[in-house]
Design an enzyme around this catalytic site. Sequence first.
Site, PDB file in Angstrom:
ATOM      1  N   LEU A  98       6.828   3.055   1.302  1.00 24.04           N
ATOM      2  CA  LEU A  98       7.735   1.911   1.444  1.00 24.04           C
ATOM      3  C   LEU A  98       8.823   2.167   2.487  1.00 24.04           C
ATOM      4  CD1 LEU A  98       8.141   1.082  -2.360  1.00 24.04           C
ATOM      5  CD2 LEU A  98       6.449   0.194  -0.744  1.00 24.04           C
ATOM      6  N   ASP A 132       2.622  -9.419   8.829  1.00 24.79           N
ATOM      7  CA  ASP A 132       1.170  -9.634   8.739  1.00 24.79           C
ATOM      8  C   ASP A 132       0.940 -11.135   8.630  1.00 24.79           C
ATOM      9  OD1 ASP A 132       0.200  -6.800   8.536  1.00 24.79           O
ATOM     10  OD2 ASP A 132       1.566  -6.829   6.842  1.00 24.79           O
ATOM     11  N   HIS A 183       9.570  -3.396   3.352  1.00 24.96           N
ATOM     12  CA  HIS A 183       9.184  -3.617   1.951  1.00 24.96           C
ATOM     13  C   HIS A 183      10.416  -3.909   1.096  1.00 24.96           C
ATOM     14  CE1 HIS A 183       5.713  -0.897   3.178  1.00 24.96           C
ATOM     15  NE2 HIS A 183       5.104  -1.982   2.756  1.00 24.96           N
ATOM     16  N   SER A 191       4.373   0.988   8.054  1.00 19.31           N
ATOM     17  CA  SER A 191       4.118   2.351   7.552  1.00 19.31           C
ATOM     18  C   SER A 191       3.434   3.181   8.629  1.00 19.31           C
ATOM     19  CB  SER A 191       3.245   2.301   6.304  1.00 19.31           C
ATOM     20  OG  SER A 191       3.858   1.497   5.330  1.00 19.31           O
ATOM     21  N   MET A 250       0.851  -1.197   0.000  1.00 17.25           N
ATOM     22  CA  MET A 250       0.000   0.000   0.000  1.00 17.25           C
ATOM     23  C   MET A 250       0.888   1.249   0.000  1.00 17.25           C
ATOM     24  SD  MET A 250      -3.467  -0.950   1.974  1.00 17.25           S
ATOM     25  CE  MET A 250      -2.925  -0.753   3.644  1.00 17.25           C
ATOM     26  N   GLY A 294       4.958 -10.355   3.812  1.00 16.26           N
ATOM     27  CA  GLY A 294       5.785 -10.329   5.012  1.00 16.26           C
ATOM     28  C   GLY A 294       5.157 -11.082   6.177  1.00 16.26           C
ATOM     29  N   MET A 312       8.732  -3.132  11.764  1.00 18.38           N
ATOM     30  CA  MET A 312       8.582  -2.047  10.789  1.00 18.38           C
ATOM     31  C   MET A 312       7.172  -2.015  10.230  1.00 18.38           C
ATOM     32  SD  MET A 312      11.993  -1.529   8.685  1.00 18.38           S
ATOM     33  CE  MET A 312      13.521  -1.307   9.572  1.00 18.38           C
TER      34      MET A 312
HETATM   35  O1  PAF Z   1      -0.002  -5.783   3.381  1.00 15.48           O
HETATM   36  C1  PAF Z   1      -0.453  -4.860   2.693  1.00 15.48           C
HETATM   37  O2  PAF Z   1       0.200  -3.841   2.461  1.00 15.48           O
HETATM   38  C2  PAF Z   1      -1.845  -4.979   2.104  1.00 15.48           C
HETATM   39  O3  PAF Z   1      -2.714  -5.608   2.988  1.00 15.48           O
HETATM   40  C3  PAF Z   1      -1.886  -5.655   0.723  1.00 15.48           C
HETATM   41  C4  PAF Z   1      -1.424  -7.104   0.792  1.00 15.48           C
HETATM   42  C5  PAF Z   1      -0.987  -4.881  -0.241  1.00 15.48           C
HETATM   43  C6  PAF Z   1      -3.300  -5.647   0.163  1.00 15.48           C
HETATM   44  O4  PAF Z   1      -3.789  -4.351   0.030  1.00 15.48           O
END
Ligand code: PAF
Length: 272
Positions: A33, A150, A37, A186, A30, A147, A184
Amino acid sequence: MKIIHTISEMQIFAQNSHRSGLTIAAVPTMGFLHSGHISLIERANSEADLTIVSVFVNSTQFGPNEDLDRYPRDFKRDCEICEQHNVAVLFAPENTAMYSSDHSTWVTEEDLSRPLCGNSRPGHFRGVTTVVAKLFNAILPDVAVFGQKDAQQALVIRRMVRDLNFPVRIIIAPLIREDDGLAMSSRNRFLSADERSRALVISQTLLSLTPENLDTEVIKSKISSAGGTVDYVEILDAETLRPVHLETVEILVAVAAFFGKTRLIDNVILKP
Ligand code: PAF
Protein backbone atom coordinates in the site's frame (compact mmCIF):
# COMPACT_ATOMS: atom_id res chain seq x y z
CA MET A 1 -8.40 -4.08 13.33
CA LYS A 2 -9.39 -7.63 12.44
CA ILE A 3 -7.36 -9.66 9.97
CA ILE A 4 -9.43 -12.28 8.17
CA HIS A 5 -7.98 -14.96 5.93
CA THR A 6 -10.99 -17.12 5.05
CA ILE A 7 -13.94 -16.33 2.80
CA SER A 8 -16.49 -17.85 5.20
CA GLU A 9 -15.26 -15.76 8.14
CA MET A 10 -15.35 -12.67 5.92
CA GLN A 11 -18.93 -13.37 4.83
CA ILE A 12 -20.08 -13.98 8.41
CA PHE A 13 -18.46 -10.73 9.58
CA ALA A 14 -20.12 -8.83 6.72
CA GLN A 15 -23.55 -10.41 7.33
CA ASN A 16 -23.38 -9.65 11.06
CA SER A 17 -22.33 -6.07 10.33
CA HIS A 18 -25.27 -5.58 7.96
CA ARG A 19 -27.61 -7.10 10.57
CA SER A 20 -26.34 -4.50 13.06
CA GLY A 21 -27.23 -1.78 10.56
CA LEU A 22 -23.63 -0.99 9.57
CA THR A 23 -22.62 -0.21 6.01
CA ILE A 24 -19.44 -1.56 4.42
CA ALA A 25 -17.01 0.08 1.99
CA ALA A 26 -14.53 -2.18 0.19
CA VAL A 27 -11.10 -1.15 -1.05
CA PRO A 28 -9.77 -4.03 -3.16
CA THR A 29 -5.95 -3.94 -3.48
CA MET A 30 -3.02 -6.18 -4.28
CA GLY A 31 -1.16 -4.82 -1.25
CA PHE A 32 2.15 -2.95 -0.97
CA LEU A 33 0.00 0.00 0.00
CA HIS A 34 1.05 3.56 -0.79
CA SER A 35 -0.48 7.04 -0.50
CA GLY A 36 -2.72 6.36 -3.50
CA HIS A 37 -4.30 3.44 -1.61
CA ILE A 38 -4.52 5.55 1.55
CA SER A 39 -6.58 8.12 -0.36
CA LEU A 40 -8.95 5.30 -1.40
CA ILE A 41 -9.18 4.12 2.23
CA GLU A 42 -9.95 7.65 3.42
CA ARG A 43 -12.65 7.99 0.79
CA ALA A 44 -14.07 4.62 1.88
CA ASN A 45 -14.05 5.77 5.53
CA SER A 46 -16.17 8.75 4.54
CA GLU A 47 -18.68 6.64 2.58
CA ALA A 48 -19.58 3.84 5.03
CA ASP A 49 -19.40 2.75 8.67
CA LEU A 50 -16.78 0.06 8.13
CA THR A 51 -13.89 -0.03 5.67
CA ILE A 52 -12.64 -3.41 4.53
CA VAL A 53 -9.37 -3.50 2.60
CA SER A 54 -8.51 -6.67 0.70
CA VAL A 55 -4.90 -7.57 0.02
CA PHE A 56 -4.67 -10.30 -2.59
CA VAL A 57 -2.12 -10.56 -5.39
CA ASN A 58 -4.42 -11.98 -8.02
CA SER A 59 -2.54 -14.44 -10.21
CA THR A 60 -5.29 -14.63 -12.85
CA GLN A 61 -4.82 -11.02 -13.96
CA PHE A 62 -1.12 -11.51 -14.78
CA GLY A 63 -0.01 -12.86 -18.15
CA PRO A 64 2.58 -15.68 -18.36
CA ASN A 65 5.48 -13.28 -18.96
CA GLU A 66 4.39 -10.60 -16.51
CA ASP A 67 5.64 -9.70 -13.05
CA LEU A 68 3.47 -11.90 -10.76
CA ASP A 69 6.48 -13.47 -9.01
CA ARG A 70 8.25 -10.21 -8.36
CA TYR A 71 5.12 -8.16 -7.59
CA PRO A 72 6.09 -6.31 -4.36
CA ARG A 73 4.64 -7.60 -1.10
CA ASP A 74 4.92 -6.32 2.49
CA PHE A 75 2.03 -7.66 4.50
CA LYS A 76 3.31 -6.36 7.86
CA ARG A 77 3.53 -2.81 6.54
CA ASP A 78 0.10 -3.14 4.85
CA CYS A 79 -1.34 -4.13 8.27
CA GLU A 80 0.27 -1.11 9.94
CA ILE A 81 -1.04 1.28 7.28
CA CYS A 82 -4.56 -0.14 7.51
CA GLU A 83 -4.47 0.02 11.29
CA GLN A 84 -3.36 3.67 11.18
CA HIS A 85 -6.22 4.55 8.84
CA ASN A 86 -9.14 3.08 10.78
CA VAL A 87 -9.66 0.05 8.59
CA ALA A 88 -12.08 -2.35 10.32
CA VAL A 89 -10.93 -5.51 8.53
CA LEU A 90 -7.97 -6.42 6.41
CA PHE A 91 -9.12 -9.35 4.28
CA ALA A 92 -6.18 -11.38 2.98
CA PRO A 93 -7.40 -14.65 1.51
CA GLU A 94 -5.00 -17.43 0.50
CA ASN A 95 -4.67 -18.17 -3.20
CA THR A 96 -6.02 -21.70 -2.67
CA ALA A 97 -9.12 -20.30 -0.95
CA MET A 98 -9.81 -17.94 -3.84
CA TYR A 99 -9.10 -20.39 -6.66
CA SER A 100 -9.82 -24.11 -6.30
CA SER A 101 -7.51 -26.29 -8.37
CA ASP A 102 -10.47 -27.05 -10.68
CA HIS A 103 -11.73 -23.44 -10.78
CA SER A 104 -13.58 -23.04 -14.11
CA THR A 105 -15.89 -20.02 -13.84
CA TRP A 106 -14.93 -16.59 -15.15
CA VAL A 107 -16.54 -13.18 -15.35
CA THR A 108 -15.85 -11.51 -18.69
CA GLU A 109 -16.73 -7.98 -19.71
CA GLU A 110 -16.58 -7.81 -23.49
CA ASP A 111 -16.63 -4.17 -24.54
CA LEU A 112 -14.65 -1.79 -22.35
CA SER A 113 -12.06 -4.55 -21.73
CA ARG A 114 -11.01 -4.65 -25.38
CA PRO A 115 -8.88 -1.53 -26.09
CA LEU A 116 -5.83 -0.14 -24.24
CA CYS A 117 -4.56 -2.66 -21.64
CA GLY A 118 -7.00 -5.23 -23.04
CA ASN A 119 -4.95 -5.28 -26.25
CA SER A 120 -1.56 -5.46 -24.63
CA ARG A 121 -2.46 -7.72 -21.68
CA PRO A 122 -4.79 -10.42 -23.05
CA GLY A 123 -6.84 -12.02 -20.26
CA HIS A 124 -5.95 -9.28 -17.76
CA PHE A 125 -9.45 -7.88 -17.34
CA ARG A 126 -11.02 -11.34 -17.18
CA GLY A 127 -8.80 -11.90 -14.14
CA VAL A 128 -9.74 -8.53 -12.66
CA THR A 129 -13.51 -8.88 -13.11
CA THR A 130 -13.46 -12.45 -11.83
CA VAL A 131 -11.52 -11.59 -8.67
CA VAL A 132 -13.49 -8.42 -7.98
CA ALA A 133 -16.76 -10.37 -8.30
CA LYS A 134 -15.37 -12.96 -5.88
CA LEU A 135 -14.16 -10.26 -3.46
CA PHE A 136 -17.60 -8.61 -3.58
CA ASN A 137 -19.21 -11.98 -2.77
CA ALA A 138 -16.90 -12.32 0.24
CA ILE A 139 -16.92 -8.73 1.57
CA LEU A 140 -20.57 -7.98 0.67
CA PRO A 141 -19.86 -4.23 0.40
CA ASP A 142 -22.42 -1.48 -0.07
CA VAL A 143 -19.83 0.63 -1.82
CA ALA A 144 -16.39 -0.03 -3.33
CA VAL A 145 -13.66 2.47 -4.11
CA PHE A 146 -11.28 2.18 -7.09
CA GLY A 147 -8.67 4.63 -8.35
CA GLN A 148 -8.76 6.71 -11.53
CA LYS A 149 -5.11 5.70 -12.03
CA ASP A 150 -6.51 2.43 -13.46
CA ALA A 151 -9.13 4.29 -15.49
CA GLN A 152 -10.02 1.37 -17.75
CA GLN A 153 -10.23 -1.06 -14.83
CA ALA A 154 -12.63 1.26 -13.01
CA LEU A 155 -14.89 1.52 -16.09
CA VAL A 156 -14.84 -2.25 -16.64
CA ILE A 157 -15.76 -2.91 -13.00
CA ARG A 158 -18.53 -0.31 -13.09
CA ARG A 159 -19.94 -2.00 -16.22
CA MET A 160 -19.70 -5.46 -14.61
CA VAL A 161 -21.55 -4.21 -11.53
CA ARG A 162 -24.29 -2.72 -13.68
CA ASP A 163 -24.61 -5.71 -16.01
CA LEU A 164 -24.60 -8.35 -13.25
CA ASN A 165 -26.73 -6.32 -10.80
CA PHE A 166 -24.25 -6.30 -7.94
CA PRO A 167 -25.81 -4.17 -5.18
CA VAL A 168 -22.58 -2.19 -4.87
CA ARG A 169 -22.04 1.51 -5.56
CA ILE A 170 -18.76 2.11 -7.37
CA ILE A 171 -16.74 5.21 -6.55
CA ILE A 172 -13.84 6.24 -8.78
CA ALA A 173 -11.43 8.31 -6.67
CA PRO A 174 -8.88 10.75 -8.15
CA LEU A 175 -5.44 9.67 -9.32
CA ILE A 176 -2.76 10.53 -6.74
CA ARG A 177 0.68 11.69 -7.88
CA GLU A 178 4.08 11.90 -6.19
CA ASP A 179 5.28 15.49 -5.57
CA ASP A 180 7.15 15.41 -8.89
CA GLY A 181 4.06 14.25 -10.80
CA LEU A 182 4.73 10.51 -11.20
CA ALA A 183 1.45 8.61 -10.83
CA MET A 184 1.61 6.53 -7.65
CA SER A 185 1.92 2.81 -8.23
CA SER A 186 3.27 -0.19 -6.31
CA ARG A 187 5.42 -0.86 -9.38
CA ASN A 188 7.30 2.48 -9.08
CA ARG A 189 9.64 0.81 -6.61
CA PHE A 190 11.09 -1.24 -9.50
CA LEU A 191 12.36 1.91 -11.25
CA SER A 192 16.04 2.78 -10.91
CA ALA A 193 16.72 6.43 -10.01
CA ASP A 194 17.57 7.12 -13.65
CA GLU A 195 14.47 5.34 -15.01
CA ARG A 196 12.31 7.11 -12.48
CA SER A 197 13.52 10.56 -13.49
CA ARG A 198 13.15 9.74 -17.20
CA ALA A 199 9.63 8.35 -16.57
CA LEU A 200 8.52 11.80 -15.42
CA VAL A 201 8.10 12.62 -19.09
CA ILE A 202 4.78 10.74 -18.98
CA SER A 203 3.11 12.91 -16.35
CA GLN A 204 4.80 16.08 -17.56
CA THR A 205 3.46 15.48 -21.06
CA LEU A 206 -0.01 14.44 -19.95
CA LEU A 207 -0.38 17.37 -17.54
CA SER A 208 0.61 19.85 -20.24
CA LEU A 209 -2.14 18.73 -22.64
CA THR A 210 -5.13 20.81 -23.61
CA PRO A 211 -8.01 19.66 -25.84
CA GLU A 212 -6.50 21.82 -28.60
CA ASN A 213 -3.04 20.22 -28.63
CA LEU A 214 -3.86 16.50 -28.59
CA ASP A 215 -1.62 14.44 -30.84
CA THR A 216 -0.75 10.85 -29.97
CA GLU A 217 2.38 10.92 -32.19
CA VAL A 218 3.80 13.93 -30.33
CA ILE A 219 3.19 12.22 -26.96
CA LYS A 220 4.76 8.98 -28.21
CA SER A 221 7.84 10.74 -29.52
CA LYS A 222 8.37 12.62 -26.23
CA ILE A 223 8.22 9.33 -24.29
CA SER A 224 10.55 7.58 -26.76
CA SER A 225 13.02 10.49 -26.67
CA ALA A 226 13.20 10.10 -22.88
CA GLY A 227 14.14 6.43 -23.33
CA GLY A 228 10.70 4.90 -22.75
CA THR A 229 9.19 2.14 -24.85
CA VAL A 230 5.63 3.08 -25.67
CA ASP A 231 3.01 0.37 -25.29
CA TYR A 232 0.12 2.65 -26.21
CA VAL A 233 -0.92 6.28 -26.27
CA GLU A 234 -4.63 6.67 -26.98
CA ILE A 235 -7.15 9.49 -27.00
CA LEU A 236 -10.63 8.11 -26.41
CA ASP A 237 -14.09 9.00 -25.15
CA ALA A 238 -13.69 8.63 -21.36
CA GLU A 239 -17.05 6.87 -20.90
CA THR A 240 -17.12 4.45 -23.81
CA LEU A 241 -13.40 4.02 -24.62
CA ARG A 242 -14.35 4.55 -28.29
CA PRO A 243 -13.02 7.28 -30.57
CA VAL A 244 -13.85 10.82 -29.48
CA HIS A 245 -16.99 12.13 -31.22
CA LEU A 246 -19.09 15.28 -31.28
CA GLU A 247 -21.07 14.34 -28.15
CA THR A 248 -18.01 13.31 -26.13
CA VAL A 249 -18.29 14.86 -22.66
CA GLU A 250 -14.82 13.91 -21.43
CA ILE A 251 -11.70 12.84 -23.27
CA LEU A 252 -9.38 10.20 -21.78
CA VAL A 253 -5.73 10.42 -22.76
CA ALA A 254 -4.21 7.11 -21.64
CA VAL A 255 -0.57 6.07 -21.75
CA ALA A 256 1.24 2.81 -21.06
CA ALA A 257 5.01 2.73 -21.43
CA PHE A 258 7.99 0.73 -20.22
CA PHE A 259 10.95 2.33 -18.49
CA GLY A 260 13.44 -0.47 -18.17
CA LYS A 261 11.36 -3.55 -17.41
CA THR A 262 8.70 -1.60 -15.53
CA ARG A 263 5.39 -0.95 -17.24
CA LEU A 264 3.79 2.30 -16.12
CA ILE A 265 0.30 3.56 -16.88
CA ASP A 266 -1.04 7.07 -16.48
CA ASN A 267 -3.93 9.16 -17.80
CA VAL A 268 -5.63 12.52 -17.78
CA ILE A 269 -9.22 13.52 -18.43
CA LEU A 270 -9.90 16.62 -20.52
CA LYS A 271 -13.12 18.43 -21.38
CA PRO A 272 -13.46 18.93 -25.13
O1 PAF B 1 -6.15 -2.45 -8.88
C1 PAF B 1 -5.77 -3.48 -8.31
O2 PAF B 1 -4.97 -3.44 -7.37
C2 PAF B 1 -6.29 -4.83 -8.76
O3 PAF B 1 -6.44 -4.88 -10.14
C3 PAF B 1 -7.59 -5.26 -8.06
C4 PAF B 1 -8.75 -4.32 -8.39
C5 PAF B 1 -7.37 -5.28 -6.55
C6 PAF B 1 -8.00 -6.66 -8.50
O4 PAF B 1 -7.01 -7.59 -8.20
